[in-house]
Enzyme design. Structure first.
Site, PDB file in Angstrom:
ATOM      1  N   CYS A 146      31.913  79.650  23.781  1.00  0.00           N
ATOM      2  CA  CYS A 146      30.638  79.895  23.112  1.00  0.00           C
ATOM      3  C   CYS A 146      30.825  80.803  21.897  1.00  0.00           C
ATOM      4  O   CYS A 146      31.378  81.900  22.017  1.00  0.00           O
ATOM      5  CB  CYS A 146      29.655  80.528  24.087  1.00  0.00           C
ATOM      6  SG  CYS A 146      28.027  80.849  23.358  1.00  0.00           S
ATOM      7  N   PRO A 192      27.614  72.173  29.937  1.00  0.00           N
ATOM      8  CA  PRO A 192      26.675  73.282  30.176  1.00  0.00           C
ATOM      9  C   PRO A 192      25.909  73.584  28.902  1.00  0.00           C
ATOM     10  O   PRO A 192      26.513  73.797  27.844  1.00  0.00           O
ATOM     11  CB  PRO A 192      27.601  74.441  30.558  1.00  0.00           C
ATOM     12  CG  PRO A 192      28.899  74.131  29.869  1.00  0.00           C
ATOM     13  CD  PRO A 192      29.007  72.632  29.865  1.00  0.00           C
TER      14      PRO A 192
END
Length: 366
Positions: free
Chosen positions: A96, A13
């Site tokens: 992240c 992603p």
């Protein structure tokens, strides 16, 4: 049909890249690899589901990645995704390192709260019948490293050493994974770098913290029955095949953006199924997709500005590096930039014919 799981080869992603059009482009290159959406903030999914839930059912196998830590919004998002259909699973972003993401109390900072993270996975599992997976780093550090990725030797306010990977980090990782699996996670996507939250931005976090495949390998040995897909620094088919000897799958991100044709042998070499698609076939199929999308957008009564600024830009984006590394790549990029500047050229038969002939002439050099 292949007997291998789609997670054997996964496209990561990537914010700003893993949109509807990129997924369509990748699905032309490989029919079997696992695709990810970009991270979707759960508040945005709930508030604007019709905009964010725009993947095609043809994109499957596909995981939708969510970012967030509010249980109610997380549950609602999972239900929305299930109702929309087309996804084969939902992934929670716990890797992240963005400061903006950290302020929202999700991403890599969730690794610092194992019990909370496990409760989020349990919430997701209760909200949907789709499999739940998690994307992690091998560790999280609030301190810093120097520009070469070496531990500074400093200590944080609690007297803890920063930067280096320690035995305590490994124990924390194992404990976290145990909790996540107990809560319902069925797969772990593991970036083999620590996340440095305070000193490095997301781009630096992809390159400066040292790659530690040895840690990821030890983690796989610790959880032999748990599918673990390794991520980080993989930029070739040969490297992917080597890592597949130790892991259940590999995940590649920027390598696809930088050099997509390098990976057009995925289905044959990784899944043992189909012949390698020709460059011309990939181009023709994606061009057909572009025209179909333009027709769809036109029928949706979107403004011309929306088409040019949003749709055209993202549809053409995957083609910029299409011939990267090949003779003629610079000329090809000039032609694609011409489409960026004047999207109406997509309907100019002479311009498109020239692109077609150029591509066929240089494809033999691939």
């Amino acid at each position: 049909m292949t007997n291998f799981s789609p997670h054997r080869f996964t496209v990561a992603p990537m914010m700003g890249y893993s949109h509807r059009h990129f997924l369509a482009f990748m699905r032309i290159i490989s029919k079997h690899c696992l695709l990810f959406t970009e991270m979707l903030p759960i508040a945005a999914v709930v508030a604007n589901r019709h905009k964010l839930c725009d993947w095609r059912h043809d994109d499957a196998p596909l995981l939708v990645q969510l970012g967030g830590s509010d249980k109610d919004l997380l549950a609602q998002s999972c239900k929305i995704i299930s109702d929309y259909g087309g996804a084969t699973g939902i992934n929670l972003n716990m890797g992240c390192p963005s400061s903006r993401v950290e302020k929202g109390a999700f991403g890599a900072c969730l690794m610092l709260e194992p019990e909370k993270s496990a409760s989020l996975v349990a919430t997701m599992k209760q909200a949907t019948d789709l499999p739940i997976s998690v994307k992690l780093r091998i560790g999280v550090d609030k301190g810093g490293v120097d520009k070469g990725g070496v531990d500074k030797g400093g200590v944080d306010k609690g007297g803890n050493k920063t930067g280096a990977y320690t035995e305590e980090d490994a124990e924390k990782l194992y404990h976290l994974i145990e909790l996540l699996v107990s809560a319902g996670a069925t797969e772990i996507y593991l970036h083999a770098r620590k996340a440095i939250l305070k000193k490095l931005n997301p781009k630096q976090n992809r390159t400066i913290p040292p790659l530690r495949y040895d840690i990821a390998s030890t983690c796989k040995q610790y959880f032999p029955d748990l599918p673990i897909i390794v991520n980080g620094g993989i930029d070739s088919m040969a490297q992917a095949q080597t890592l597949l000897q130790d892991y259940d799958g590999v995940m590649i991100g920027r390598g696809f953006i930088n050099h997509p044709l390098k990976f057009r042998g995925i289905d044959k070499e990784i899944f043992g199924d189909e012949a390698i698609p020709s460059i011309d076939a990939i181009w023709q199929q994606y061009l057909e997709y572009i025209y179909q999308e333009l027709a769809r957008v036109t029928q949706g009564n979107h403004s011309k500005r929306y088409q040019q600024k949003s749709v055209y830009h993202f549809m053409l984006q995957p083609l910029l590096t299409f011939l990267y590394g090949m003779k003629g790549a610079k000329q090809w990029r000039v032609m694609i930039n011409g489409l960026f500047q004047n999207p109406e050229l997509l309907h100019d038969q002479n311009y498109m014919k020239n692109m077609q002939e150029f591509l066929r002439a240089y494809s033999v050099l691939a």
